[in-house]
Design a protein around this motif. Structure first.
Motif, PDB file in Angstrom:
ATOM      1  N   MET A  65       0.865  -1.194   0.000  1.00 36.21           N
ATOM      2  CA  MET A  65       0.000   0.000   0.000  1.00 36.21           C
ATOM      3  C   MET A  65       0.894   1.235   0.000  1.00 36.21           C
ATOM      4  SD  MET A  65      -3.164  -0.773   2.578  1.00 36.21           S
ATOM      5  CE  MET A  65      -2.152  -1.218   3.952  1.00 36.21           C
ATOM      6  N   GLY A  66       0.323   2.348  -0.441  1.00 36.85           N
ATOM      7  CA  GLY A  66       1.078   3.598  -0.466  1.00 36.85           C
ATOM      8  C   GLY A  66       1.879   3.728  -1.751  1.00 36.85           C
ATOM      9  N   GLN A  67       2.620   4.810  -1.854  1.00 39.63           N
ATOM     10  CA  GLN A  67       3.404   4.997  -3.066  1.00 39.63           C
ATOM     11  C   GLN A  67       4.675   5.811  -2.808  1.00 39.63           C
ATOM     12  OE1 GLN A  67       1.951   7.592  -6.121  1.00 39.63           O
ATOM     13  NE2 GLN A  67       0.982   9.004  -4.685  1.00 39.63           N
ATOM     14  N   VAL A  68       5.578   5.733  -3.791  1.00 35.99           N
ATOM     15  CA  VAL A  68       6.811   6.526  -3.750  1.00 35.99           C
ATOM     16  C   VAL A  68       6.770   7.488  -4.922  1.00 35.99           C
ATOM     17  CG1 VAL A  68       9.333   6.441  -3.825  1.00 35.99           C
ATOM     18  CG2 VAL A  68       8.062   4.556  -2.770  1.00 35.99           C
ATOM     19  N   ARG A  69       7.116   8.742  -4.670  1.00 35.93           N
ATOM     20  CA  ARG A  69       7.159   9.732  -5.749  1.00 35.93           C
ATOM     21  C   ARG A  69       8.555  10.336  -5.845  1.00 35.93           C
ATOM     22  NH1 ARG A  69       2.935  13.757  -4.466  1.00 35.93           N
ATOM     23  NH2 ARG A  69       2.811  12.702  -2.454  1.00 35.93           N
ATOM     24  N   PHE A  70       9.041  10.399  -7.070  1.00 39.81           N
ATOM     25  CA  PHE A  70      10.342  10.998  -7.323  1.00 39.81           C
ATOM     26  C   PHE A  70      10.112  12.256  -8.141  1.00 39.81           C
ATOM     27  CE2 PHE A  70      14.275  11.186  -9.996  1.00 39.81           C
ATOM     28  CZ  PHE A  70      15.167  11.458  -8.977  1.00 39.81           C
ATOM     29  N   ARG A  71      10.555  13.384  -7.621  1.00 33.90           N
ATOM     30  CA  ARG A  71      10.304  14.671  -8.262  1.00 33.90           C
ATOM     31  C   ARG A  71       8.840  14.812  -8.679  1.00 33.90           C
ATOM     32  NH1 ARG A  71      16.155  15.335 -11.272  1.00 33.90           N
ATOM     33  NH2 ARG A  71      16.991  16.611  -9.615  1.00 33.90           N
ATOM     34  N   GLY A  72       7.983  14.378  -7.792  1.00 29.95           N
ATOM     35  CA  GLY A  72       6.553  14.548  -7.989  1.00 29.95           C
ATOM     36  C   GLY A  72       5.863  13.442  -8.761  1.00 29.95           C
ATOM     37  N   GLY A  73       6.640  12.620  -9.485  1.00 38.26           N
ATOM     38  CA  GLY A  73       6.021  11.571 -10.308  1.00 38.26           C
ATOM     39  C   GLY A  73       6.027  10.235  -9.585  1.00 38.26           C
ATOM     40  N   SER A  74       4.905   9.521  -9.681  1.00 37.87           N
ATOM     41  CA  SER A  74       4.807   8.232  -8.997  1.00 37.87           C
ATOM     42  C   SER A  74       5.726   7.196  -9.645  1.00 37.87           C
ATOM     43  CB  SER A  74       3.362   7.734  -9.042  1.00 37.87           C
ATOM     44  OG  SER A  74       3.311   6.424  -8.510  1.00 37.87           O
ATOM     45  N   GLY A  77       4.704   0.808 -10.488  1.00 31.64           N
ATOM     46  CA  GLY A  77       4.764  -0.021 -11.691  1.00 31.64           C
ATOM     47  C   GLY A  77       6.079   0.079 -12.454  1.00 31.64           C
ATOM     48  N   MET A  78       6.997   0.901 -11.999  1.00 30.00           N
ATOM     49  CA  MET A  78       8.255   1.053 -12.743  1.00 30.00           C
ATOM     50  C   MET A  78       9.248  -0.052 -12.400  1.00 30.00           C
ATOM     51  SD  MET A  78       9.324   4.919 -13.212  1.00 30.00           S
ATOM     52  CE  MET A  78       8.172   6.168 -13.755  1.00 30.00           C
ATOM     53  N   LYS A  79       9.999  -0.438 -13.435  1.00 26.36           N
ATOM     54  CA  LYS A  79      11.037  -1.452 -13.238  1.00 26.36           C
ATOM     55  C   LYS A  79      12.303  -0.777 -12.683  1.00 26.36           C
ATOM     56  CE  LYS A  79       9.113  -5.029 -15.609  1.00 26.36           C
ATOM     57  NZ  LYS A  79       7.748  -4.752 -15.129  1.00 26.36           N
ATOM     58  N   LYS A  80      13.185  -1.613 -12.127  1.00 23.89           N
ATOM     59  CA  LYS A  80      14.417  -1.082 -11.519  1.00 23.89           C
ATOM     60  C   LYS A  80      15.209  -0.207 -12.490  1.00 23.89           C
ATOM     61  CE  LYS A  80      15.865  -5.146 -10.224  1.00 23.89           C
ATOM     62  NZ  LYS A  80      16.785  -6.203  -9.817  1.00 23.89           N
ATOM     63  N   HIS A  81      15.378  -0.694 -13.747  1.00 27.16           N
ATOM     64  CA  HIS A  81      16.211   0.077 -14.689  1.00 27.16           C
ATOM     65  C   HIS A  81      15.553   1.400 -15.071  1.00 27.16           C
ATOM     66  CE1 HIS A  81      13.598  -2.043 -17.583  1.00 27.16           C
ATOM     67  NE2 HIS A  81      13.803  -0.987 -18.343  1.00 27.16           N
ATOM     68  N   GLY A  87      16.978   8.641 -12.288  1.00 29.47           N
ATOM     69  CA  GLY A  87      17.980   9.354 -11.495  1.00 29.47           C
ATOM     70  C   GLY A  87      18.119   8.879 -10.058  1.00 29.47           C
ATOM     71  N   ILE A  88      17.800   7.601  -9.804  1.00 24.98           N
ATOM     72  CA  ILE A  88      18.020   7.060  -8.455  1.00 24.98           C
ATOM     73  C   ILE A  88      19.010   5.899  -8.569  1.00 24.98           C
ATOM     74  CG2 ILE A  88      16.972   5.964  -6.437  1.00 24.98           C
ATOM     75  CD1 ILE A  88      14.323   7.236  -7.178  1.00 24.98           C
ATOM     76  N   ALA A  89      20.104   5.982  -7.828  1.00 25.45           N
ATOM     77  CA  ALA A  89      21.073   4.886  -7.850  1.00 25.45           C
ATOM     78  C   ALA A  89      21.319   4.413  -6.430  1.00 25.45           C
ATOM     79  CB  ALA A  89      22.383   5.353  -8.467  1.00 25.45           C
ATOM     80  N   ALA A 179      20.435  11.696  -9.453  1.00 24.80           N
ATOM     81  CA  ALA A 179      20.149  12.878  -8.638  1.00 24.80           C
ATOM     82  C   ALA A 179      20.122  12.448  -7.176  1.00 24.80           C
ATOM     83  CB  ALA A 179      18.811  13.479  -9.041  1.00 24.80           C
ATOM     84  N   LEU A 180      19.664  11.214  -6.951  1.00 17.99           N
ATOM     85  CA  LEU A 180      19.564  10.671  -5.594  1.00 17.99           C
ATOM     86  C   LEU A 180      20.419   9.416  -5.485  1.00 17.99           C
ATOM     87  CD1 LEU A 180      18.231  10.543  -2.763  1.00 17.99           C
ATOM     88  CD2 LEU A 180      16.381   9.218  -3.817  1.00 17.99           C
ATOM     89  N   LEU A 181      21.341   9.450  -4.558  1.00 15.10           N
ATOM     90  CA  LEU A 181      22.244   8.324  -4.346  1.00 15.10           C
ATOM     91  C   LEU A 181      21.893   7.671  -3.013  1.00 15.10           C
ATOM     92  CD1 LEU A 181      24.853   6.949  -5.438  1.00 15.10           C
ATOM     93  CD2 LEU A 181      26.160   8.645  -4.159  1.00 15.10           C
TER      94      LEU A 181
END
Ligand SMILES: Nc1ncnc2c1ncn2[C@@H]1O[C@H](COP(=O)(O)OP(=O)(O)OP(=O)(O)O)[C@@H](O)[C@H]1O
Length: 264
Positions: A65-74, A77-81, A87-89, A179-181
């Motif tokens: 449940m819940g979600q993660v947003r990066f620079r405002g975008g959810s 459903g996104m894959k690791k790559h 911009g997250i490593a 952008a985020l390490l």
């Protein structure tokens, strides 16, 4: 750059995230955010959910449940790559280098994640691909230099000292130009002096413009390097604040007392 769903200045937002592994709730309605350009520490006793939180942020697990947003975008459903490309490593608690590749090659593999040319261009060695390869090489050498590994660039990762392997992992993660390490216990296994040096290095990483999320077991260490700290215990966020606020927080002291000898 945040859109209407994100708060300006917040690079990442974890909103009310719950993650269950069967009957075990590894993250229980956790909310946290990371400000652009800060070093946020994520701490908590063994099994508190820190690595799981990284795994949710980097797309290893989908939140129950819940979600993660990066620079405002959810990131739902996104894959690791895809998340890496956004911009997250990250680095891992257990070193995951390509042991039979050189230090330089390990970092160049990281840089490859951001190439715009594909397999076909690589096969036919198009000028664009060659250019990207050249830039990747230059950037990889620059990162190795930043990590103090220039002299080790041609050595197989397997032959590097433990400390150099840990630093190489960070260089490889930085090669994707995130952008985020996210650093998962980067000082694990270090002696106190090496730990202090690594924290200094992490501060310099931030000064280069990266935002850093740092998992670190050692409370004293994390106090010295972070701008803010989020504390997890049994999958729940129990505190959030500046290092000084966290140091005096009774719930944090209770969570650590007798649990983590590093914290004494
Ligand atoms: N893939 C998994 N399947 C089942 N349970 C898991 C899985 N990954 C983690 N857990 C459980 O979730 C809880 C949180 O684990 P996690 O590794 O996130 O904690 P942590 O705070 O990173 O701990 P440590 O400091 O020991 O690394 C633990 O109880 C752990 O056993």
């Amino acid at each position: 750059m945040a859109d209407e769903t994100g708060r300006p200045g917040r690079i990442l937002e974890v909103d009310d995230v719950t993650l269950r592994f069967g009957g075990l709730t590894a993250l229980d309605q956790v909310s946290l955010h990371i400000e652009e350009g800060e070093i946020l520490g994520l701490i908590g006793p063994n099994g508190a959910g820190k690595t799981t939180c990284f795994n949710v942020i980097t797309g290893v697990y989908e939140p129950t449940m819940g979600q993660v947003r990066f620079r405002g975008g959810s990131l739902a459903g996104m894959k690791k790559h895809q998340i890496t490309r956004l911009g997250i490593a990250r680095t891992f608690q257990n070193i995951r280098l390509f042991k039979s590749m050189t230090a330089l090659e390990n970092v160049m593999v990281g840089a490859d994640a951001n190439h715009t040319t594909g397999v076909v261009s690589a096969l036919f060695r198009t000028p664009k691909h060659r250019r990207e390869e050249g830039e990747g090489h230059e950037r990889a050498m620059e990162l190795l230099d930043f990590m103090g590994l220039t002299k080790r660039s041609g050595e197989l990762a397997a032959n590097l000292s433990y400390g150099d392997q840990r630093r190489l992992e960070i260089a490889r993660a930085m090669a994707t130009e995130p952008a985020l390490l996210c650093l998962d216990e980067p000082a694990a296994g270090f002696n106190p002096q090496e730990k202090v040096e690594l924290m200094e290095l992490i501060r310099r990483v931030r000064d280069r413009g990266y935002t850093v999320l740092l998992i670190e077991h050692d409370m004293r260490l994390v106090m010295g390097v972070t701008d803010r700290i989020v504390v997890l215990e049994f999958g729940k966020k129990i505190a959030e604040g500046t290092p000084a606020e966290i140091r005096d927080n009774p719930a944090v002291i209770a969570a650590y007392l007798g649990v983590d000898e590093d914290a004494s």
